[in-house]
Scaffold this motif. Structure first.
Motif, PDB file in Angstrom:
ATOM      1  N   GLN A  65     -20.583  64.087   7.345  1.00 32.55           N
ATOM      2  CA  GLN A  65     -21.461  64.902   8.188  1.00 32.55           C
ATOM      3  C   GLN A  65     -21.588  66.324   7.658  1.00 32.55           C
ATOM      4  O   GLN A  65     -22.679  66.902   7.663  1.00 32.55           O
ATOM      5  CB  GLN A  65     -20.942  64.910   9.627  1.00 32.55           C
ATOM      6  N   LEU A  66     -20.481  66.876   7.195  1.00 28.46           N
ATOM      7  CA  LEU A  66     -20.523  68.234   6.664  1.00 28.46           C
ATOM      8  C   LEU A  66     -21.384  68.300   5.403  1.00 28.46           C
ATOM      9  O   LEU A  66     -22.245  69.175   5.268  1.00 28.46           O
ATOM     10  CB  LEU A  66     -19.115  68.742   6.379  1.00 28.46           C
TER      11      LEU A  66
ATOM     12  N   ASP B  20     -22.291  63.121   0.669  1.00 27.21           N
ATOM     13  CA  ASP B  20     -22.463  62.529   2.002  1.00 27.21           C
ATOM     14  C   ASP B  20     -22.464  61.011   1.905  1.00 27.21           C
ATOM     15  O   ASP B  20     -21.727  60.327   2.625  1.00 27.21           O
ATOM     16  CB  ASP B  20     -23.766  63.036   2.620  1.00 27.21           C
TER      17      ASP B  20
ATOM     18  N   ARG C 143     -15.804  60.396   7.816  1.00 26.29           N
ATOM     19  CA  ARG C 143     -17.004  60.608   8.632  1.00 26.29           C
ATOM     20  C   ARG C 143     -17.295  62.105   8.765  1.00 26.29           C
ATOM     21  O   ARG C 143     -18.441  62.538   8.627  1.00 26.29           O
ATOM     22  CB  ARG C 143     -16.841  59.959  10.000  1.00 26.29           C
ATOM     23  N   THR C 144     -16.263  62.889   9.021  1.00 24.49           N
ATOM     24  CA  THR C 144     -16.439  64.335   9.149  1.00 24.49           C
ATOM     25  C   THR C 144     -16.905  64.939   7.825  1.00 24.49           C
ATOM     26  O   THR C 144     -17.806  65.788   7.805  1.00 24.49           O
ATOM     27  CB  THR C 144     -15.122  64.997   9.604  1.00 24.49           C
ATOM     28  N   LYS C 145     -16.303  64.503   6.724  1.00 19.54           N
ATOM     29  CA  LYS C 145     -16.732  64.993   5.408  1.00 19.54           C
ATOM     30  C   LYS C 145     -18.193  64.638   5.160  1.00 19.54           C
ATOM     31  O   LYS C 145     -18.978  65.464   4.691  1.00 19.54           O
ATOM     32  CB  LYS C 145     -15.856  64.403   4.314  1.00 19.54           C
TER      33      LYS C 145
ATOM     34  N   CYS D 293      -8.696  65.126   7.086  1.00 19.56           N
ATOM     35  CA  CYS D 293     -10.033  65.115   7.682  1.00 19.56           C
ATOM     36  C   CYS D 293     -10.678  63.753   7.403  1.00 19.56           C
ATOM     37  O   CYS D 293     -10.604  63.227   6.295  1.00 19.56           O
ATOM     38  CB  CYS D 293     -10.845  66.237   7.050  1.00 19.56           C
ATOM     39  N   SER D 294     -11.328  63.166   8.400  1.00 17.54           N
ATOM     40  CA  SER D 294     -11.895  61.818   8.231  1.00 17.54           C
ATOM     41  C   SER D 294     -13.081  61.832   7.267  1.00 17.54           C
ATOM     42  O   SER D 294     -13.758  62.850   7.094  1.00 17.54           O
ATOM     43  CB  SER D 294     -12.344  61.257   9.577  1.00 17.54           C
TER      44      SER D 294
ATOM     45  N   GLN E 258     -16.340  55.305   4.666  1.00 17.49           N
ATOM     46  CA  GLN E 258     -16.050  55.154   6.091  1.00 17.49           C
ATOM     47  C   GLN E 258     -16.606  53.845   6.652  1.00 17.49           C
ATOM     48  O   GLN E 258     -15.894  53.110   7.325  1.00 17.49           O
ATOM     49  CB  GLN E 258     -16.630  56.338   6.870  1.00 17.49           C
TER      50      GLN E 258
END
Length: 132
Positions: A29-30, A54, A25-27, A22-23, A61
């Motif tokens: 955002q979550l 975050d 960026r995705t981490k 998982c990127s 990233q």
């Protein structure tokens, strides 16, 4: 209802376990979304933990002074303000104002010209640690 909420959080955290690629960026955002959720519920300490994650993943990233990362600093400032930890909130606002892609990038005054603000990067030695 609480049990269902806990189950949802476990399912979402399992996303990281099941998808190790998982990127960042995705981490980021979550974690930001969880931080905002906890802040809205008044769970400020947990919100700070999530928002710190975050900022960490966003920094990996795009870099710590990128405008995308500045959003995490902004939400950290908001939670610190809600906790009435104004010095910490102002320190996070400095990070937002000094982001490299800010439309009005401000550079902080030299340390001798202003009172020192607490540092979120070293919580063990400052008043900004999550333990109040």
């Amino acid at each position: 209802r609480r049990k269902r909420r806990g189950e949802k959080e476990e399912v979402i955290s399992d996303v990281f376990v099941q998808n190790p690629d998982c990127s960042n960026r995705t981490k980021s955002q979550l974690y930001r979304n969880f931080g905002k959720l906890y802040a809205s519920q008044g769970k400020h300490d947990e919100a700070l933990r999530q928002l710190a994650n975050d900022v960490y993943f966003s920094s990996l990233q795009v870099g710590p002074e990128h405008m995308e990362t500045a959003g995490g600093y902004y939400f950290l400032a908001t939670v610190f303000y809600l906790q009435k930890r104004i010095d910490c909130a102002l320190a996070m606002c400095d990070k937002v104002a000094c982001s490299s892609l800010s439309p009005f990038p401000l550079r902080p005054l030299p340390l001798l010209a202003r009172p020192p603000l607490c540092s979120f990067s070293a919580p063990a030695h400052s008043s900004c640690s999550s333990a109040s």
